[in-house]
Design a protein around this motif. Structure first.
Motif, mmCIF file in Angstrom:
data_model
loop_
_atom_site.group_PDB
_atom_site.id
_atom_site.type_symbol
_atom_site.label_atom_id
_atom_site.label_comp_id
_atom_site.label_asym_id
_atom_site.label_seq_id
_atom_site.Cartn_x
_atom_site.Cartn_y
_atom_site.Cartn_z
ATOM 1 N N PRO A 25 0.980 -1.313 0.127
ATOM 2 C CA PRO A 25 0.025 0.096 -0.001
ATOM 3 C C PRO A 25 0.934 1.132 -0.060
ATOM 4 C CG PRO A 25 -0.451 -1.419 1.846
ATOM 5 C CD PRO A 25 0.805 -1.867 1.369
ATOM 6 N N SER A 26 0.526 2.359 -0.694
ATOM 7 C CA SER A 26 1.319 3.677 -0.475
ATOM 8 C C SER A 26 1.476 4.110 0.791
ATOM 9 C CB SER A 26 0.256 4.666 -1.480
ATOM 10 O OG SER A 26 0.969 5.555 -1.707
ATOM 11 N N GLY A 27 2.904 4.329 0.872
ATOM 12 C CA GLY A 27 3.252 4.839 2.273
ATOM 13 C C GLY A 27 3.741 3.629 3.020
ATOM 14 N N ALA A 28 3.867 2.201 2.493
ATOM 15 C CA ALA A 28 4.327 1.103 3.530
ATOM 16 C C ALA A 28 5.817 1.289 3.482
ATOM 17 C CB ALA A 28 3.618 0.034 3.060
ATOM 18 N N GLY A 29 6.446 1.782 2.418
ATOM 19 C CA GLY A 29 7.935 2.168 2.592
ATOM 20 C C GLY A 29 8.700 1.241 1.298
ATOM 21 N N LYS A 30 7.729 1.037 0.455
ATOM 22 C CA LYS A 30 8.569 0.186 -0.919
ATOM 23 C C LYS A 30 9.372 0.991 -1.595
ATOM 24 C CE LYS A 30 4.486 0.606 -3.733
ATOM 25 N NZ LYS A 30 4.201 1.627 -2.896
ATOM 26 N N THR A 32 11.291 3.293 -0.132
ATOM 27 C CA THR A 32 12.669 3.029 0.681
ATOM 28 C C THR A 32 13.391 1.815 0.385
ATOM 29 O OG1 THR A 32 11.524 4.558 1.984
ATOM 30 C CG2 THR A 32 13.327 3.637 3.045
ATOM 31 N N ARG A 145 2.884 7.556 8.213
ATOM 32 C CA ARG A 145 4.116 7.752 7.352
ATOM 33 C C ARG A 145 3.582 8.635 6.003
ATOM 34 N NH1 ARG A 145 6.365 1.604 7.701
ATOM 35 N NH2 ARG A 145 6.936 1.690 9.482
ATOM 36 N N SER A 148 3.814 12.267 7.198
ATOM 37 C CA SER A 148 5.336 12.518 7.521
ATOM 38 C C SER A 148 6.141 12.709 5.871
ATOM 39 C CB SER A 148 6.092 11.577 8.514
ATOM 40 O OG SER A 148 6.264 10.350 7.783
ATOM 41 N N ASP A 181 8.207 -2.814 9.921
ATOM 42 C CA ASP A 181 8.320 -1.968 10.954
ATOM 43 C C ASP A 181 9.354 -1.113 11.445
ATOM 44 O OD1 ASP A 181 7.667 -1.151 13.658
ATOM 45 O OD2 ASP A 181 7.289 -3.055 14.624
ATOM 46 N N LEU A 183 12.650 -0.394 10.071
ATOM 47 C CA LEU A 183 13.361 -0.383 8.515
ATOM 48 C C LEU A 183 14.578 -1.277 8.437
ATOM 49 C CD1 LEU A 183 13.082 0.790 5.835
ATOM 50 C CD2 LEU A 183 14.389 2.757 6.444
HETATM 51 P P1 ADP Z 1 5.865 3.928 -0.492
HETATM 52 O O1 ADP Z 1 6.858 3.969 -1.568
HETATM 53 O O2 ADP Z 1 5.365 2.516 -0.220
HETATM 54 O O3 ADP Z 1 4.711 4.839 -1.028
HETATM 55 P P2 ADP Z 1 7.820 5.212 1.035
HETATM 56 O O4 ADP Z 1 9.269 4.688 0.782
HETATM 57 O O5 ADP Z 1 7.646 6.499 0.151
HETATM 58 O O6 ADP Z 1 6.558 4.548 0.653
HETATM 59 O O7 ADP Z 1 7.684 5.490 2.593
HETATM 60 C C1 ADP Z 1 6.799 6.379 2.959
HETATM 61 C C2 ADP Z 1 7.408 7.338 4.218
HETATM 62 O O8 ADP Z 1 7.576 6.350 5.350
HETATM 63 C C3 ADP Z 1 8.689 8.013 3.776
HETATM 64 O O9 ADP Z 1 8.729 9.189 4.294
HETATM 65 C C4 ADP Z 1 9.729 7.035 4.416
HETATM 66 O O10 ADP Z 1 11.064 7.829 4.671
HETATM 67 C C5 ADP Z 1 9.131 6.661 5.696
HETATM 68 N N1 ADP Z 1 9.377 5.029 6.146
HETATM 69 C C6 ADP Z 1 9.693 4.057 5.225
HETATM 70 N N2 ADP Z 1 9.884 2.751 5.993
HETATM 71 C C7 ADP Z 1 9.899 3.328 7.264
HETATM 72 C C8 ADP Z 1 10.104 2.583 8.688
HETATM 73 N N3 ADP Z 1 10.190 1.242 8.622
HETATM 74 N N4 ADP Z 1 9.741 3.219 9.629
HETATM 75 C C9 ADP Z 1 9.539 4.612 9.550
HETATM 76 N N5 ADP Z 1 9.216 5.306 8.380
HETATM 77 C C10 ADP Z 1 9.388 4.669 7.169
#
Ligand code: ADP
Ligand code: 5GP
Length: 205
Positions: A25-30, A32, A145, A148, A181, A183
């Protein structure tokens, strides 16, 4: 939510262990996690998707996405240029069929960051793809997330949260599941999954 289709399904080729698909899902950290993966495996190619979404402040055309107008995207649907495409959160996203076929035939490993609709299509075309789903620890944390990241309006964030539940309901389509959870731990899990496949140790999972 509209789903793309594949006209030339007969063009299925085997690509055992060379195509890695990450969804979340968008914001889950993919994003990153994908960046961490690509910095670790310099020879892995990232398939840069095409989208009709507007670029975010920190995004570059030709690096994060190819940003194209809706008309051009629809033209390419008619011309059968997408390996998969989908409409996500009101914007179109697609993967170039030419890029995929060319790079896979040259033996490259490819990483795709696509949604669940796109994954279902890619699995028809490239059935041996390695699929990985990234989960947030909770919907509350996911919302935090997205907030932020500071890239989306309140409305957009709400749309993305609504869609998150639908996407998470499809997680069983994927071979591997990682909860992002802490990173560093999520990065370790992802790297160890990919390493196993690349070393040929885990291709029967
Ligand atoms: P996606 O590509 O899935 O939409 P992002 O990689 O852009 O997600 O991550 C969304 C936000 O959460 C970013 O600001 C990123 O820095 C932060 N983030 C990613 N993984 C973690 C984590 N494990 N703990 C805290 N913040 C995280
Ligand atoms: P974002 O707008 O946050 O960059 O991405 C929104 C969603 O679109 C994410 O779930 C992302 O994985 C997905 N996405 C990005 N590129 C593609 C693509 O080429 N095809 C499909 N089907 N989804 C994509």
């Amino acid at each position: 939510m509209e789903q793309g289709f594949i006209k030339n399904e007969k063009k299925v080729i085997s690509n055992r262990d060379r195509l890695f698909i990450i969804s979340a899902p968008s914001g889950a950290g993919k994003t990153t996690l994908c960046k961490a993966l690509l910095s670790r495996f310099a020879d892995m190619l990232y398939s840069i998707s095409y989208t009709t979404r507007k670029p975010r402040a920190n995004e570059q055309d030709g690096v994060d996405y190819y940003f194209i107008p809706k008309e051009e995207f629809k033209e390419k649907i008619k011309e059968d240029k997408w390996a998969e495409w989908a409409e996500v959160h009101g914007n179109f996203y697609g993967t170039s069929a030419e890029f995929m076929d060319k790079k896979l035939s040259l033996g490259h490993d490819i990483l795709l960051d696509i949604d669940v609709q796109g994954t279902a299509q890619i699995l028809k075309r490239y059935p041996d793809s390695v699929t990985i789903f990234i989960m947030p620890p909770s919907l509350d944390i996911l919302k935090k997330r997205l907030e932020s990241r500071g890239a989306d309006s309140k409305d957009t964030i709400l749309k993305r949260i609504k869609n998150a539940e639908k996407e998470m309901a499809k997680k069983d389509l994927y071979r591997h599941l990682i909860v992002n959870d802490k990173l560093p731990e999520a990065i370790d899990q992802l790297l160890s999954i990919i390493k196993k496949y690349r070393l040929g140790m885990d291709n029967k999972v």
